[in-house]
Structure formats: structure tokens, C-alpha cells
Design an enzyme around this catalytic site. Structure first.
Site, PDB file in Angstrom:
ATOM      1  N   LYS A 206     -19.879  12.225  96.571  1.00 55.56           N
ATOM      2  CA  LYS A 206     -18.822  12.287  95.559  1.00 55.56           C
ATOM      3  C   LYS A 206     -17.842  11.127  95.737  1.00 55.56           C
ATOM      4  O   LYS A 206     -17.493  10.441  94.780  1.00 55.56           O
ATOM      5  CB  LYS A 206     -18.091  13.618  95.635  1.00 55.56           C
ATOM      6  CG  LYS A 206     -17.010  13.784  94.564  1.00 55.56           C
ATOM      7  CD  LYS A 206     -16.144  15.012  94.794  1.00 55.56           C
ATOM      8  CE  LYS A 206     -16.912  16.285  94.614  1.00 55.56           C
ATOM      9  NZ  LYS A 206     -16.021  17.488  94.673  1.00 55.56           N
ATOM     10  N   GLU A 212     -22.341   9.404 107.088  1.00 57.17           N
ATOM     11  CA  GLU A 212     -23.785   9.504 107.299  1.00 57.17           C
ATOM     12  C   GLU A 212     -24.558   9.007 106.077  1.00 57.17           C
ATOM     13  O   GLU A 212     -25.535   8.257 106.198  1.00 57.17           O
ATOM     14  CB  GLU A 212     -24.186  10.956 107.599  1.00 57.17           C
ATOM     15  CG  GLU A 212     -23.549  11.552 108.839  1.00 57.17           C
ATOM     16  CD  GLU A 212     -22.289  12.335 108.534  1.00 57.17           C
ATOM     17  OE1 GLU A 212     -21.989  13.270 109.296  1.00 57.17           O
ATOM     18  OE2 GLU A 212     -21.601  12.016 107.533  1.00 57.17           O
ATOM     19  N   GLY A 267     -19.230  21.124  97.435  1.00 59.15           N
ATOM     20  CA  GLY A 267     -20.522  20.568  97.815  1.00 59.15           C
ATOM     21  C   GLY A 267     -21.634  21.597  97.864  1.00 59.15           C
ATOM     22  O   GLY A 267     -22.739  21.368  97.362  1.00 59.15           O
ATOM     23  N   ARG A 268     -21.370  22.747  98.480  1.00 54.31           N
ATOM     24  CA  ARG A 268     -22.431  23.752  98.619  1.00 54.31           C
ATOM     25  C   ARG A 268     -22.673  24.525  97.333  1.00 54.31           C
ATOM     26  O   ARG A 268     -23.556  25.378  97.273  1.00 54.31           O
ATOM     27  CB  ARG A 268     -22.091  24.699  99.767  1.00 54.31           C
ATOM     28  CG  ARG A 268     -20.749  25.393  99.654  1.00 54.31           C
ATOM     29  CD  ARG A 268     -20.380  26.065 100.966  1.00 54.31           C
ATOM     30  NE  ARG A 268     -19.026  26.613 100.978  1.00 54.31           N
ATOM     31  CZ  ARG A 268     -17.922  25.917 101.208  1.00 54.31           C
ATOM     32  NH1 ARG A 268     -17.997  24.609 101.428  1.00 54.31           N
ATOM     33  NH2 ARG A 268     -16.742  26.505 101.232  1.00 54.31           N
ATOM     34  N   GLU A 353     -20.419  28.242 105.852  1.00 52.55           N
ATOM     35  CA  GLU A 353     -19.356  27.283 105.557  1.00 52.55           C
ATOM     36  C   GLU A 353     -18.303  27.935 104.664  1.00 52.55           C
ATOM     37  O   GLU A 353     -17.114  27.611 104.742  1.00 52.55           O
ATOM     38  CB  GLU A 353     -19.926  26.029 104.886  1.00 52.55           C
ATOM     39  CG  GLU A 353     -18.928  24.878 104.823  1.00 52.55           C
ATOM     40  CD  GLU A 353     -19.575  23.559 104.456  1.00 52.55           C
ATOM     41  OE1 GLU A 353     -19.889  22.772 105.375  1.00 52.55           O
ATOM     42  OE2 GLU A 353     -19.774  23.323 103.253  1.00 52.55           O
ATOM     43  N   HIS A 384     -44.582  37.029 113.584  1.00 55.74           N
ATOM     44  CA  HIS A 384     -45.238  36.635 114.833  1.00 55.74           C
ATOM     45  C   HIS A 384     -44.294  35.839 115.720  1.00 55.74           C
ATOM     46  O   HIS A 384     -44.735  35.162 116.648  1.00 55.74           O
ATOM     47  CB  HIS A 384     -46.508  35.834 114.524  1.00 55.74           C
ATOM     48  CG  HIS A 384     -47.529  36.630 113.765  1.00 55.74           C
ATOM     49  ND1 HIS A 384     -48.512  37.366 114.395  1.00 55.74           N
ATOM     50  CD2 HIS A 384     -47.698  36.834 112.437  1.00 55.74           C
ATOM     51  CE1 HIS A 384     -49.251  37.976 113.488  1.00 55.74           C
ATOM     52  NE2 HIS A 384     -48.779  37.667 112.290  1.00 55.74           N
ATOM     53  N   LYS A 512     -15.685  15.272 112.307  1.00 58.68           N
ATOM     54  CA  LYS A 512     -15.865  14.004 111.603  1.00 58.68           C
ATOM     55  C   LYS A 512     -14.824  12.987 112.055  1.00 58.68           C
ATOM     56  O   LYS A 512     -15.132  11.808 112.294  1.00 58.68           O
ATOM     57  CB  LYS A 512     -15.752  14.220 110.090  1.00 58.68           C
ATOM     58  CG  LYS A 512     -16.914  14.967 109.455  1.00 58.68           C
ATOM     59  CD  LYS A 512     -16.673  15.082 107.946  1.00 58.68           C
ATOM     60  CE  LYS A 512     -17.791  15.813 107.253  1.00 58.68           C
ATOM     61  NZ  LYS A 512     -17.569  15.923 105.786  1.00 58.68           N
TER      62      LYS A 512
END
Length: 550
Positions: A206, A212, A267-268, A353, A384, A512
Site C-alpha cells: 500500500k 521485505e 491488510g488481512r 493479528e 496421521h 519492524k
């Protein structure tokens, strides 16, 4: 503000828990043959069986009283109406506007946001059509064959999960790739698979400042230019999902190929926005609109259904019930659909979050447990692996089973076996196996009394483990949209009851900030002494072993 634990409805639930906590789920089913019919819901093409829960009609009344005392209906109305439900950032949270398929306006600061939302969707559609039909070509005139999405967090987890979930509907020529980790191996291994002449990069940030993402984007840019392309060719191979036009154009991306979104999109919660471009490229705009329609249908259910028959409200109340009264601080997502293999990871971010908070909306400390740990893998793989702990471990872990009745890849008896395993696991968790049942079983198999006595504790298990089962006819774009929206609203209702803000994420910021500081110090190549002894020691050891000290 009234602290949730001080509500009379909260106290009534605590007292009710004392009354019901020793009642086995077996007993609840034995006492009421109509239990399955009482505790089921349908909405937006999804079917929910929540009968395998520590739940009676009295429990249901107590939980609904808590929802009413917490003003869940009013808070849902505030969110859908564009009111400021994210007070720490002074923003509304209007991801629902992005999938609004109705004609009603959505007003933010006196302006209807729907015209710009529809404009971006139209532009995304035109661009994706051009890439999909081959008219958008790379700088050598060849059609695009590979798309690499560069993002992190919601700009990666959402589109990656959805592209994987709807893989059967994918474009035959286009291969989608996702790079999120700043670990160079992620980028290098991806670039080995693609041809610079036929690859389109999507840079999803954004602000166009995410460390990153920008680090990965510049590495991709360098790789592209090193292949023989020119600076002018970047415009044919890079697009941006951002609102920072100056940074985007400085990177070399044509501003016409920048697709924006808004501050009121977290964001999410951004998959429904331009962040969904990888999904649009994969399945096409028509199916993406079906995806939006599924979410809109769940939105309409959430807005209009009474609390007693409201699917996300029901699931949220069950989470509060187990998290705060049964001490179950972990929640398993078990999709019996291989294409949903990234869905638990997506829900991890959405839930943890959003509701991993320790203060109320007014900033006071909470006096209760908030968001549970969410985890999971597809069935039948989990059976399993970690299902042993579910059945015989010491932790109570409520489980959501998700099952598509029709496979998108019919093959022999595979789907019937998959369904049988899903239904069997929920039954086994609920019923368990008593020592008396085990004894009868082993006697019928000819086991000796000594063997039965020795193995009774190992081969019996208590059951009484709660679960929900969600059924869909087929994991279509519509069904996936409805499923995601269901969990989004579930998370919001949980936050409404706990009185926390699910739309900020200040907890990720400190790391961050420190990372930027440490990176700057490492670039100086001097011994570091500005942190605690452990952090100083780790930095200095790393610099020494890499021969980076000046």
C-alpha cells in the site's frame, strides 16, 4: 465501558458452566434425538452442524444474552455503516464495501465510496483480460506465462490461499508464484522457474515502503534488467498494488498500471481489493465476481439474521465459550480439501493479528483470555500427525471440520473416503471409546483378560471433545467467498464481546522498528553495544563469523 467479566450475562455463563461441565457429549445426544436438527444453520450456501458442542438450549440462551449485552448487533451495524470502528487509527473498516454487490451507497466522511471501488474493479478486469487473452505481452512480444506476486502478510497470505483454493479454475497458460520472505532463497528459487521475457511481477505494498516487499521487488527488478531488458521494459513486466504513485513511478512502473485501495482496507481484509489481482488473473474477472458475491451473501446474512440463527455470531460465541469458560486456548481448522491447504495459515493471520490483544478499546488491560491460537492442516494428513493429541492428549482443542461434498477432481472412491474420514473424526472426538467398549471389542477379537487389563488405559479414550462441521456442495468461487467472510465476521463478533479492537496490529510494529535499527548498525560493521547483552552478543557473533567487523 463495562468490563465483559462484570456483565451479568458473563456471570450467568460462568455459573452455567459449573452446571454443565461434567456432562458428557454422549449424554447430550442420548437425551435428545433431535439435537442435530436443533443445532444447525444454513447461510450463503454453507451448512453448519454445531451439535457436537458442550451446548444445551440453556447454554444457547446464556450465550445469546452475552451477545446482546455486548451490543453485537449495534457494533455490526457500525462496521457495515462505515463508522469509525478502528479508533486507534481513526478509521472505519469497510472491507465489506469492496464486495458490495447491491446498489446501496456506502458513506465514508460524507462520500459514497462505491464509485471508486467499482472503478478499480473495472480497471482490474480490463488489465486481467488483456493478460489472460495474450494481448498484453512482454517486451519481446510474447504473452505472459508466469505471474510473480511480491508481498507479505495480507498481501501474500490472502491471494496465495485463494489462488490455491481455486486452482481447478485457473487459467491454463498462466502460472502463479508468490514471494514473501525476505530470505533470498525464496526469491532465487522462484526466479529459477520463470523466463524474464514472459513474466509479470505484481508488487503489492500500500505504501510502497514495506521493507521485505521492496527488497524483494528491487531484487526482481535487478534480475529482470540483468537478463538484457531495458529500463523502459519495466513498464511491461511490473505492476503495483499501491497508493504511493511517486514511489511507484520512481521504481519504473507506469502509473496507469498502479491499482489502489484505501486506508479503510486492512491488510488481512484486503483480498477483496486490488490485492486480489493474482486471483483475478488466475480465475478471471467473472469468477472473481462470483467470489465477491459469495462474501456479499454472507454479509447480508450477518447483517439481517437474528443473533439466534446467525452463523458467524454462533461460531464466535462458541469460541468465547471455550476460550473463556473451558480454558481452551487453541483452535484447530481441519479442511478436508487439499486445495484449502493454506486456509489455516490465512485464518492464523486473520484471527491472531486481529484478536491477539491485551487491552480493551479504551486502553485498559483485559481481565480475560482473548484470541486463541489457530492452527491446522488438511485432512486426512493431520489424522496421521497431530490428531493423536486431539483424541488422547491433555488439551481441549475445539475443531472446525470443513468438507466439500463434491470433488473438483472426481476420482474413484477418493471423495467418499475423504468424507468418511471427516465424519468419523468428529464422531470419534465426541464419542471416544470407554474401557467397557474396548473390553467387549478385544474379547470379541479373542484377546486375553491380561492383555485387556494391560491395554485398557492405552486404547480407550474419553471423547467429549467438541467440534463444528461446515459443509459446502463444492469449493467454488462463491463458496470460498462465503467461507472467508464467515470467519471475518466471526472474528469481529469475538472482538465485540471481548471489547477489543480487531483492526489494528501495533504488536507487529516494534519488531519492524528494531529490525531497521539493527540492520543499520550491522551496515556500520562495528561492534554493537546499544542493546541488551543477548542481542548485542548475537549481532556481534554474526558479524564476526561472517567477517563483517571493521
Amino acid at each position: 465501558m463495562t468490563n465483559p467479566v462484570d456483565l451479568e450475562a458473563w456471570k450467568a455463563l460462568a455459573a452455567h458452566h459449573d452446571d454443565i461441565k461434567t456432562t458428557h457429549l454422549r449424554e447430550l445426544f442420548a437425551a435428545d434425538p433431535t439435537r442435530f436438527d436443533k443445532f444447525q444453520l444454513s447461510a450463503a450456501g454453507l451448512f453448519l452442524d454445531y451439535s457436537k458442542n458442550h451446548l444445551t438450549e440453556e447454554t444457547h440462551r446464556c450465550l445469546l444474552a452475552l451477545a446482546e449485552a455486548s451490543n453485537v448487533t449495534g457494533k455490526l451495524h457500525s462496521m457495515f455503516s462505515g463508522e469509525m470502528v478502528n479508533p486507534t487509527e481513526a478509521r472505519p473498516a469497510l472491507h465489506t464495501a469492496l464486495r458490495n454487490r447491491g446498489s446501496e451507497p456506502v458513506i465514508v466522511d460524507g462520500q459514497d465510496v462505491m464509485p471508486p471501488v467499482r472503478d478499480v474493479l473495472e480497471r482490474l478486469g480490463r488489465f486481467s483480460d488483456a493478460v489472460r487473452d495474450g494481448s498484453w505481452t512482454g517486451y519481446t512480444g510474447q504473452p505472459i506465462t508466469d505471474v510473480v506476486n511480491i508481498g507479505i502478510g495480507g498481501s501474500d497470505l490472502g491471494p496465495l490461499m485463494a489462488v490455491e483454493a481455486l486452482a481447478p479454475f485457473a487459467h491454463k497458460r498462466l502460472a502463479l508464484h508468490f514471494v514473501s520472505n525476505v530470505d533470498g532463497s525464496h526469491m532465487v528459487s522462484t526466479l529459477k522457474k520463470v523466463n524474464p521475457e514472459t513474466t509479470l511481477f505484481i508488487v503489492a505494498s500500500k505504501t510502497f515502503t514495506t521493507q521485505e516487499t521492496l527488497t524483494n521487488a528491487h531484487s526482481a527488478r535487478s534480475w529482470f534488467l540483468d537478463s538484457g531488458a531495458s529500463e523502459a521494459d519495466i513498464a511491461r513486466h511490473f505492476v503495483a498494488l499501491s497508493t504511493n504513485s511517486s514511489a511507484v513511478t520512481a521504481f519504473g512502473i507506469d502509473a496507469n498500471n498502479m491499482f489502489g485501495f484505501w486506508d479503510w482496507v486492512g491488510g488481512r481484509y484486503s483480498l477483496w481489493s486490488a490485492i486480489g489481482l493474482p486471483l483475478i488473473l488466475s480465475v478471471g474477472m467473472e469468477r472473481f465476481e462470483q467470489f465477491l458475491q459469495g462474501a456479499y451473501d454472507m454479509d447480508q446474512h450477518t447483517r439481517t439474521a437474528p443473533l439466534a440463527v446467525n452463523m458467524p455470531v454462533t461460531l464466535a460465541l462458541l469460541t468465547v465459550w471455550y476460550n473463556n469458560f473451558w480454558g481452551a486456548h487453541s483452535h484447530l481448522i481441519a479442511p478436508y480439501d487439499q486445495y484449502l491447504h493454506r486456509f489455516p495459515a490465512y485464518l492464523q493471520q486473520l484471527t491472531m493479528e486481529s484478536n491477539g490483544k491485551s487491552v480493551h478499546v479504551n486502553g485498559s488491560a483485559v481481565q480475560l483470555a482473548t484470541g486463541p491460537v489457530v492452527w491446522g492442516e488438511p485432512g486426512t494428513n493431520g489424522q496421521h500427525a497431530y490428531f493423536q493429541l486431539l483424541h488422547q492428549g491433555t488439551h481441549l482443542i475445539p475443531t472446525d471440520f470443513i468438507m466439500a461434498l463434491e470433488s473438483l477432481n472426481p476420482l474413484g472412491i477418493h471423495q467418499e473416503l475423504l468424507m468418511a474420514n471427516c465424519f468419523a473424526q468428529s464422531e470419534a472426538l465426541m464419542m471416544g471409546k470407554t474401557k467397557a467398549e474396548l473390553k467387549a471389542e478385544m474379547q470379541a477379537a479373542g484377546a486375553s483378560e491380561e492383555d485387556i487389563k494391560q491395554l485398557a488405559g492405552h486404547r480407550s479414550f474419553s471423547g467429549n471433545r467438541p467440534s463444528n462441521t461446515l459443509l459446502v456442495q463444492q469449493m467454488s468461487p462463491h463458496a470460498l467467498g462465503a467461507l472467508i467472510a464467515l470467519y471475518e465476521h466471526k472474528v469481529f463478533v469475538e472482538a465485540a464481546i471481548w471489547d477489543i479492537n480487531p483492526f489494528d496490529q501495533w504488536g507487529v510494529e516494534l519488531g519492524k522498528q528494531l529490525a531497521k535499527s539493527i540492520h543499520h548498525e550491522m551496515e556500520q560493521k562495528n561492534t554493537v553495544s546499544s542493546h541488551d547483552s543477548s542481542t548485542n552478543g548475537l549481532i556481534n557473533r554474526a558479524l564476526k563469523l561472517k567477517n563483517l567487523l571493521a
